[in-house]
Design an enzyme around this catalytic site. Structure first.
Site, mmCIF file in Angstrom:
data_model
loop_
_atom_site.group_PDB
_atom_site.id
_atom_site.type_symbol
_atom_site.label_atom_id
_atom_site.label_comp_id
_atom_site.label_asym_id
_atom_site.label_seq_id
_atom_site.Cartn_x
_atom_site.Cartn_y
_atom_site.Cartn_z
ATOM 1 N N HIS A 92 17.160 21.273 5.159
ATOM 2 C CA HIS A 92 16.444 22.522 5.964
ATOM 3 C C HIS A 92 15.705 22.002 7.259
ATOM 4 O O HIS A 92 15.817 22.352 8.248
ATOM 5 C CB HIS A 92 15.550 23.323 5.031
ATOM 6 C CG HIS A 92 16.438 23.635 3.888
ATOM 7 N ND1 HIS A 92 17.841 24.171 3.746
ATOM 8 C CD2 HIS A 92 15.855 23.906 2.738
ATOM 9 C CE1 HIS A 92 18.013 24.513 2.613
ATOM 10 N NE2 HIS A 92 16.912 24.358 1.709
ATOM 11 N N ASP A 125 24.216 25.112 4.399
ATOM 12 C CA ASP A 125 22.530 25.169 4.501
ATOM 13 C C ASP A 125 21.993 26.396 4.580
ATOM 14 O O ASP A 125 22.221 26.950 5.781
ATOM 15 C CB ASP A 125 22.170 24.120 5.382
ATOM 16 C CG ASP A 125 20.566 23.941 5.456
ATOM 17 O OD1 ASP A 125 20.000 24.912 5.391
ATOM 18 O OD2 ASP A 125 19.886 22.671 5.244
ATOM 19 N N HIS A 126 21.518 26.893 3.663
ATOM 20 C CA HIS A 126 21.091 28.501 3.812
ATOM 21 C C HIS A 126 20.011 28.820 5.080
ATOM 22 O O HIS A 126 19.893 29.912 5.573
ATOM 23 C CB HIS A 126 20.575 29.164 2.487
ATOM 24 C CG HIS A 126 19.163 28.889 2.264
ATOM 25 N ND1 HIS A 126 18.840 27.668 1.367
ATOM 26 C CD2 HIS A 126 17.880 29.466 2.487
ATOM 27 C CE1 HIS A 126 17.234 27.999 1.517
ATOM 28 N NE2 HIS A 126 16.990 28.937 2.221
#
Ligand code: BG6
Length: 502
Positions: A251, A188-189
């Site tokens: 996110h 998950d960036h």
């Protein structure tokens, strides 16, 4: 994100990228590898294998990667470093619908690795659409390429991990038949962002926050991820996804879990990921009626952001003219545990809004007014601790202070910490830490199957309720605004309000 060991070089390995011709590889993976190379954090013995369905020569591939690097690099590209990195690249053709191509790939990899002396350690990065995750993994498993025989084998996948609870469970179950959980790195960036990682340090490396980090002192928490960008050329993907699926279980829940988790007993992947999973599974599962009452969804219509005119969402290429897909979602969630009982978490995210802002705002309870009883309550500004990644990475503390002068006048002021003012770090893509961690085998910043499923479980009632309601209840908002007006009511009915986004 290993404790103070950042400078260690990873083991020799091959970095195998599926989807090497795609956007993710050019925009983020290669620029991140370049930054690691520039910081001397790539293994001494290393090779990058670019896998594509169609045959391409090494020169064709490296030319295209270099072009991408020049376009997307976050720092000046030093030709010698870029050349050294691209010299490690080999193009290989493999297509999961042609099993023989994976047998051939395995042979080529074995030979390449013998030459490069990478010791058989392999990281398979699936930079492909999600439809590729299983077919590719099945071939990697069938050809024995996941088997760890004295060397490590890791699989990196990017969101979306499923599109609802059922599909996420099915994907996890299918993957876990092919590869062990400890080998899977679900990216998950948001966890690559400094400020997001810093939430752990802020909370657990400072003695002053933990005693007040609970329902006795915190009134509520607001998590905002507002974007200026519209849907652009992603119409087809976005119209079948929507703001909730695209942003919330991944996110926004990463932010929520770091803010709300219990202190882990140790700073290791097992302990941290267990606590994150625990708090996500403590989010109260709402009935569909409750979900409708505790949410607002909206779709943008024509408006302006700065000088740019943004067209109606429904006029975006590949979006249905009667689409009821939400481009904005706001939710009120409750976490059922002792720390957070009675403390609502309000989440909002949307596209084509007036400002780009990502922040977690923790609102502390109002002071009792005995001393300042002559002042109107609403004149006292609110005590917020705000952790933000956009528009700037930093932390702000808002508190009341006396205005100089003979009278007791009170005004809200802000103490601001900005990363860029304190640390002279080179700008990064946000992927460096994540890729480096994959190579050193530290999966603290990656999602485990249980967290992914807990996230979907909490949003599933909203997905179901919104699907049934269709156009009913879908609000509109002007592009460039703060989102649908109705989102305000979600808080005003609790006697609260969203922070205004300047
Ligand atoms: C992606 C979403 O995962 O995150 C995009 O698919 C979104 O729709 C992006 O724009 C937001 O990331 P960031 O880092 O710009 O906040």
């Amino acid at each position: 994100m290993t404790n103070g060991q950042k400078q260690k070089k990873p083991d020799p390995c091959s970095f195998v990228i599926f989807g090497v011709t795609g956007d993710l590889t050019h925009r983020l993976i290669i620029p991140a590898l370049y930054n690691l190379a520039a910081s001397d954090l790539l293994p001494d013995k290393f090779c990058v294998v670019g896998v594509a369905r169609k045959r391409m020569t090494n020169d064709e591939l490296t030319d295209s990667l270099l072009k991408g690097l020049k376009q997307f690099a976050t720092r000046r590209v030093d030709d010698a470093i870029a050349r050294r990195l691209l010299e490690c690249v080999t193009a290989i053709e493999a297509d999961p619908s042609d099993p023989a191509s994976f047998d051939a790939m395995r042979e080529r990899l074995d030979k390449l690795e013998a030459k490069r002396e990478t010791g058989g350690n392999r990281l398979f990065y699936l930079a492909t659409p999600p439809s590729g995750f299983l077919p590719i993994s099945q071939q990697l498993a069938r050809t024995g390429m996941f088997t760890e025989n004295g060397a490590w084998r890791r699989l990196v996948i990017e969101k979306p991990f499923g599109t609802d609870l059922k599909s996420a469970k099915a994907l996890n179950a299918a993957l876990l038949k092919l590869v062990d959980e400890h080998q899977i790195y679900r990216i998950d960036h948001y966890l690559g962002k400094e400020t997001v990682q810093n939430i752990l340090v802020l909370r657990f490396a400072n003695g002053m926050f933990e005693p007040i980090w609970n329902r006795y002192h915190i009134d509520h928490v607001q998590i905002t991820v507002d974007e200026k960008l519209g849907v652009g050329h992603r119409g087809s993907f976005y119209d079948s996804t929507g703001a909730l699926r695209d942003m919330v279980p991944n996110h926004l829940f990463q932010l929520l879990s770091l803010v709300a988790m219990e202190p882990p007993a140790r700073f290791d992947a097992h302990a941290v990921r267990t606590e994150k999973g625990e708090v996500l599974s403590a989010i109260q599962i709402q009935s569909e009626e409750e979900a409708l009452r505790n949410s607002v969804r909206g779709q943008y219509v024509t408006g302006r952001i700065g000088d740019v005119e943004i067209e109606d969402y429904r006029k975006t290429p590949e979006v249905r003219l009667d689409s009821t897909t939400e481009t904005y979602a706001a939710l009120r969630l409750v976490i059922d545990n002792w720390r957070w009982a009675g403390v609502p978490f309000y989440l909002r995210t949307g596209k084509a809004l007036g400002v780009k802002r990502t922040e977690i705002a923790i609102k502390f309870k109002q002071a009792p007014f005995a001393m300042f009883r002559d002042m109107a309550v609403d004149q006292l500004s609110q005590n917020y601790l705000v952790i933000s990644t956009e528009p700037a990475e930093g932390i702000d503390l808002q508190f009341n202070t006396k205005v100089p002068g003979p009278a007791i006048d009170i005004e809200g002021v802000e103490m601001k910490f900005r990363y860029k003012d304190y640390f002279k770090a080179e700008p990064s893509t946000g992927y460096e830490t994540l890729i480096y961690d994959c190579m050193i085998g530290d999966n603290i910043l990656f999602q485990r199957a249980d967290s992914v499923e807990a996230g979907w479980q909490a949003v599933q009632p909203f997905l179901d309720a919104w699907k049934k309601a269709g156009a009913r209840g879908l609000k509109t908002y002007r592009a460039g605004s703060e989102g649908p007006e109705e989102a305000e009511a979600l808080l005003t009915r609790d006697g609260r309000s969203w922070r205004k986004l300047a």
